[in-house]
Design a protein around this motif. Structure first.
Motif, short mmCIF file in Angstrom:
data_model
loop_
_atom_site.label_atom_id
_atom_site.label_comp_id
_atom_site.label_asym_id
_atom_site.label_seq_id
_atom_site.Cartn_x
_atom_site.Cartn_y
_atom_site.Cartn_z
N ASP A 65 0.89 -1.20 0.07
CA ASP A 65 -0.05 -0.05 -0.10
C ASP A 65 0.83 1.15 0.03
O ASP A 65 0.27 2.30 0.23
N ALA A 66 2.11 1.17 -0.18
CA ALA A 66 3.02 2.30 -0.40
C ALA A 66 3.00 2.98 -1.90
O ALA A 66 2.58 2.14 -2.79
N LYS A 67 3.32 4.21 -2.02
CA LYS A 67 3.46 4.66 -3.30
C LYS A 67 4.92 4.14 -3.85
O LYS A 67 5.89 4.19 -3.28
N ALA A 68 4.77 3.69 -5.24
CA ALA A 68 6.26 3.39 -5.80
C ALA A 68 7.13 4.53 -5.85
O ALA A 68 6.54 5.65 -6.55
N GLY A 69 8.21 4.32 -5.33
CA GLY A 69 9.33 5.20 -5.54
C GLY A 69 9.93 5.16 -6.83
O GLY A 69 9.88 4.32 -7.48
N GLN A 70 10.51 6.25 -6.98
CA GLN A 70 11.56 6.20 -8.25
C GLN A 70 12.98 6.39 -8.14
O GLN A 70 13.54 6.75 -7.11
N PRO A 71 13.76 5.36 -9.02
CA PRO A 71 15.19 5.52 -8.91
C PRO A 71 15.46 6.90 -9.15
O PRO A 71 15.07 7.81 -9.55
N PRO A 72 16.89 7.19 -8.55
CA PRO A 72 17.46 8.51 -8.70
C PRO A 72 17.96 8.83 -10.00
O PRO A 72 17.99 7.89 -11.00
N ALA A 73 18.12 10.00 -10.32
CA ALA A 73 18.78 10.45 -11.57
C ALA A 73 20.02 9.95 -11.73
O ALA A 73 20.90 9.69 -10.85
N GLY A 74 20.21 9.51 -13.12
CA GLY A 74 21.35 8.68 -13.32
C GLY A 74 21.29 7.08 -13.42
O GLY A 74 21.96 6.55 -14.05
N PHE A 75 20.12 6.53 -12.87
CA PHE A 75 20.01 5.18 -13.01
C PHE A 75 19.23 5.12 -14.49
O PHE A 75 18.50 5.81 -14.73
N PRO A 76 19.70 3.97 -15.05
CA PRO A 76 19.08 3.57 -16.41
C PRO A 76 17.56 3.51 -16.46
O PRO A 76 16.82 2.74 -15.86
N SER A 77 16.94 4.53 -17.06
CA SER A 77 15.53 4.95 -17.18
C SER A 77 15.01 3.34 -17.72
O SER A 77 13.77 3.29 -17.21
N ALA A 78 15.52 2.90 -18.56
CA ALA A 78 14.79 1.65 -19.38
C ALA A 78 14.79 0.31 -18.43
O ALA A 78 14.32 -0.63 -18.93
N PHE A 79 15.80 0.27 -17.33
CA PHE A 79 15.94 -0.99 -16.67
C PHE A 79 14.35 -1.51 -16.17
O PHE A 79 13.96 -0.53 -15.39
N PRO A 80 14.04 -2.58 -16.37
CA PRO A 80 12.76 -2.97 -16.03
C PRO A 80 12.48 -3.28 -14.48
O PRO A 80 12.40 -4.65 -14.03
N LEU A 81 12.46 -2.52 -13.85
CA LEU A 81 12.10 -2.75 -12.30
C LEU A 81 10.62 -3.19 -12.15
O LEU A 81 9.83 -3.21 -13.03
N PRO A 82 10.50 -4.17 -11.33
CA PRO A 82 9.12 -4.72 -11.03
C PRO A 82 8.16 -3.86 -10.93
O PRO A 82 8.30 -2.74 -10.19
N ALA A 83 6.86 -4.00 -11.43
CA ALA A 83 5.79 -3.31 -11.16
C ALA A 83 5.28 -3.08 -9.80
O ALA A 83 5.45 -3.84 -8.98
N GLY A 84 5.23 -1.91 -9.47
CA GLY A 84 4.94 -1.36 -7.92
C GLY A 84 6.05 -1.43 -7.00
O GLY A 84 5.92 -1.24 -5.91
N MET A 85 7.27 -1.39 -7.58
CA MET A 85 8.44 -1.45 -6.74
C MET A 85 8.67 -0.26 -5.88
O MET A 85 8.59 0.90 -6.71
N VAL A 86 8.55 -0.42 -4.45
CA VAL A 86 8.89 0.88 -3.95
C VAL A 86 10.43 0.89 -3.55
O VAL A 86 11.00 0.07 -2.77
N VAL A 87 11.01 1.95 -3.98
CA VAL A 87 12.58 2.10 -3.77
C VAL A 87 12.67 2.32 -2.36
O VAL A 87 12.06 3.81 -1.76
N THR A 88 13.22 1.81 -1.47
CA THR A 88 13.89 2.07 -0.26
C THR A 88 15.02 2.85 0.21
O THR A 88 14.98 3.26 1.21
N SER A 89 15.85 2.48 -0.62
CA SER A 89 17.17 3.22 -0.47
C SER A 89 17.78 3.19 -1.94
O SER A 89 17.63 2.55 -2.72
N ALA A 90 18.73 4.26 -1.80
CA ALA A 90 19.48 4.46 -3.03
C ALA A 90 20.95 5.08 -2.65
O ALA A 90 20.82 5.87 -1.61
#
Length: 135
Positions: free
Chosen positions: A30-55
């Protein structure tokens, strides 16, 4: 060069002994999916609904992101195995066990590694970690 932690917003929901959940902590379901930081490959296929907990920006060591998804381990694994090649990433040197898997990967701009682990005590959510180093 020391690593630099990149801010990532995440909330977790924890149930107390009565089963009630607090309003300040939330989980992958039930958390909002976070976004990877700038500079991370934007086309990398992260799983649907992944919540970024650390970068973390490790300089020449690359960007490291970790997160959780409510998507089950087997579906995350199948998605990575299918979607990496479709998005221009070449998997290599991978291994899979019943509850965790990992693989190196490369693209025209990046080299990296992903690892996933089933969180069986957390509603079968999946922990996802990805390292991406600019070539």
């Amino acid at each position: 060069m020391p690593s630099r932690v990149v801010p990532a917003t995440v909330e977790f929901r924890a149930a107390d002994r009565s089963g009630r959940t607090s309003g300040t902590e939330r989980g992958a379901k039930d958390a909002k999916a976070g976004q990877p930081p700038a500079g991370f490959p934007s086309a990398f296929p992260l799983p649907a609904g992944m919540v970024v907990t650390s970068a973390e920006d490790r300089g020449a060591g690359g960007l490291v992101i970790s997160g959780v998804t409510a998507t089950g381990f087997k579906d995350v694994l199948k998605g990575l195995q299918t979607d990496l090649s479709a998005k221009g990433f070449t998997p290599k040197n991978g291994e899979s066990e019943p509850h965790d898997a990992e693989s190196d990967w490369s693209s025209t701009e990046f080299d990296g590694r992903w690892a996933i682990r089933e969180l069986s005590q957390c509603g079968n959510q999946t922990l996802v970690s990805v390292v991406a180093r600019k070539k």
